[in-house]
Design an enzyme around this catalytic site. Structure first.
Site, PDB file in Angstrom:
ATOM      1  N   ASP A 114      31.726  39.451  35.976  1.00 53.08           N
ATOM      2  CA  ASP A 114      32.691  38.391  36.277  1.00 53.08           C
ATOM      3  C   ASP A 114      32.315  37.575  37.516  1.00 53.08           C
ATOM      4  OD1 ASP A 114      35.161  37.105  35.640  1.00 53.08           O
ATOM      5  OD2 ASP A 114      36.155  38.218  37.241  1.00 53.08           O
ATOM      6  N   HIS A 115      32.631  36.288  37.473  1.00 49.60           N
ATOM      7  CA  HIS A 115      32.454  35.377  38.610  1.00 49.60           C
ATOM      8  C   HIS A 115      31.059  35.468  39.221  1.00 49.60           C
ATOM      9  CE1 HIS A 115      36.285  33.364  39.002  1.00 49.60           C
ATOM     10  NE2 HIS A 115      36.905  34.513  38.783  1.00 49.60           N
TER      11      HIS A 115
ATOM     12  N   ASP B  25      30.094  31.318  37.212  1.00 51.09           N
ATOM     13  CA  ASP B  25      31.032  30.515  37.984  1.00 51.09           C
ATOM     14  C   ASP B  25      30.310  29.472  38.829  1.00 51.09           C
ATOM     15  OD1 ASP B  25      33.083  29.450  39.436  1.00 51.09           O
ATOM     16  OD2 ASP B  25      33.785  31.349  40.278  1.00 51.09           O
TER      17      ASP B  25
ATOM     18  N   HIS C 267      43.974  32.981  42.058  1.00 48.50           N
ATOM     19  CA  HIS C 267      43.447  34.316  42.334  1.00 48.50           C
ATOM     20  C   HIS C 267      44.156  34.941  43.535  1.00 48.50           C
ATOM     21  CE1 HIS C 267      39.860  32.420  40.323  1.00 48.50           C
ATOM     22  NE2 HIS C 267      39.870  33.587  39.700  1.00 48.50           N
TER      23      HIS C 267
ATOM     24  N   ASN D  60      42.954  37.554  32.725  1.00 50.32           N
ATOM     25  CA  ASN D  60      42.272  38.312  33.771  1.00 50.32           C
ATOM     26  C   ASN D  60      43.255  38.849  34.808  1.00 50.32           C
ATOM     27  OD1 ASN D  60      39.961  37.456  32.465  1.00 50.32           O
ATOM     28  ND2 ASN D  60      38.949  36.736  34.318  1.00 50.32           N
TER      29      ASN D  60
END
Length: 296
Positions: free
Chosen positions: A84-85, A106, A196, A246
């Site tokens: 992720d990211h 990302d 986030h 997420n």
């Protein structure tokens, strides 16, 4: 059970009008809690490891990936492993050999043109190695470094520095459609009002925009920052067109709260198993609750 591909879980959920939740792994206890929560809920889930988590583990991807994959394979629930990211091409190139079937690349902090170019390159690499590739368009905010120009400093823990409701932050449907066509991504994370690192579930989503994005974009939509979104807002988001949901901070909140509560009762405790057990159980309950909301 063998690992399942994130793309397969997302495609199945999208076809049936459900959501599938993806949870961030930091420690072994996170991975174990996600597996336990998925088994309790009787639903699939995605275990995702972020570039920040890899950095926490000394920049070494293989050990934390191997641990998460082993937990997933030992589970009776269908689980996927997702990176992720990712901002580093070096980390992206390490993903296939570490067992990842999917990655979120990302480039959202870059200009639109640079984002397109970098993401298209990441997609070419990912597809050549059998990986499903997610990307992000818009400014979801809340990660370290997500600061308005000139504001200085690092964001406080649990608070994003970009206003999720500010003009120009949210994803434009026409731009999103062009972005998907130009990059070839398999899924798109969009900015629709969440952020986030929220520790309170107070986010209000733009459900009309979610519907417009679903109509404009041919690939599944991803909601980042779901820890700060109330249950009913999540249900409405899935109904409007969100598929991959997420969740990260909610697990950390449950973990830390359980540890604090235990140590407040027994400040002399030194065996970490005594306070990590209730922390893992708290995370597992959180996982099961989110799965039932988005996948029900």
């Amino acid at each position: 059970m063998p690992l399942v591909g994130s793309g397969e879980l997302v495609a199945d959920a999208r076809a049936s009008g459900r959501g599938v939740a993806a949870f961030n792994v930091i420690t072994l206890e996170h991975a174990e809690a996600i597996a336990a929560g998925a088994e309790t809920a009787g639903m699939p889930a995605v275990l995702q490891i972020s570039e920040n988590a890899v950095r926490f583990h000394g920049g070494r991807l293989a050990p934390v990936a191997a641990a998460a994959a082993a937990v997933a394979r030992a589970s009776g629930a269908p689980l996927a492993l997702h990176l992720d990211h990712v901002e580093s091409f070096e980390l992206l190139r390490a993903a296939p050999e570490s067992g990842f079937g999917s990655v979120m690349f990302d480039a959202s902090r870059l200009s639109y043109a640079d984002n397109v170019a970098a993401t298209a390159e990441a997609v070419r690499f990912g597809h050549a190695h059998g990986m499903w590739v997610e990307a992000e368009l818009g400014r979801i905010g809340g990660k370290p470094g997500d600061r308005e120009p000139g504001d200085g400093g690092e964001p406080e823990e649990g608070r994003g520095t970009l206003d999720a409701h500010a003009p120009g932050v949210r994803t434009d449907p026409a731009e999103a459609a062009a972005y998907v066509a130009a990059t070839g991504v398999d899924a798109l994370a969009v900015a629709v009002g969440s952020s986030h690192a929220m520790t309170e579930r107070t986010a209000v989503l733009d459900h009309a925009l979610i519907g417009e994005l679903r109509e404009a974009v041919p690939v599944p939509l991803v909601l980042h920052g779901s820890s700060g979104v109330p249950d009913e807002e999540l249900r409405r988001a899935v109904a409007a067109g969100m598929t991959k949901i997420n969740v990260g901070t909610a697990l950390n909140t449950a973990f830390t709260g359980a540890v604090r509560a235990f140590l407040a009762q027994d400040a002399r405790a030194v065996d970490p198993r005594r306070y990590l057990s209730p922390a893992r159980e708290a995370m597992a309950r959180t996982v099961a609750a989110f799965l039932k909301v988005v996948g029900g």
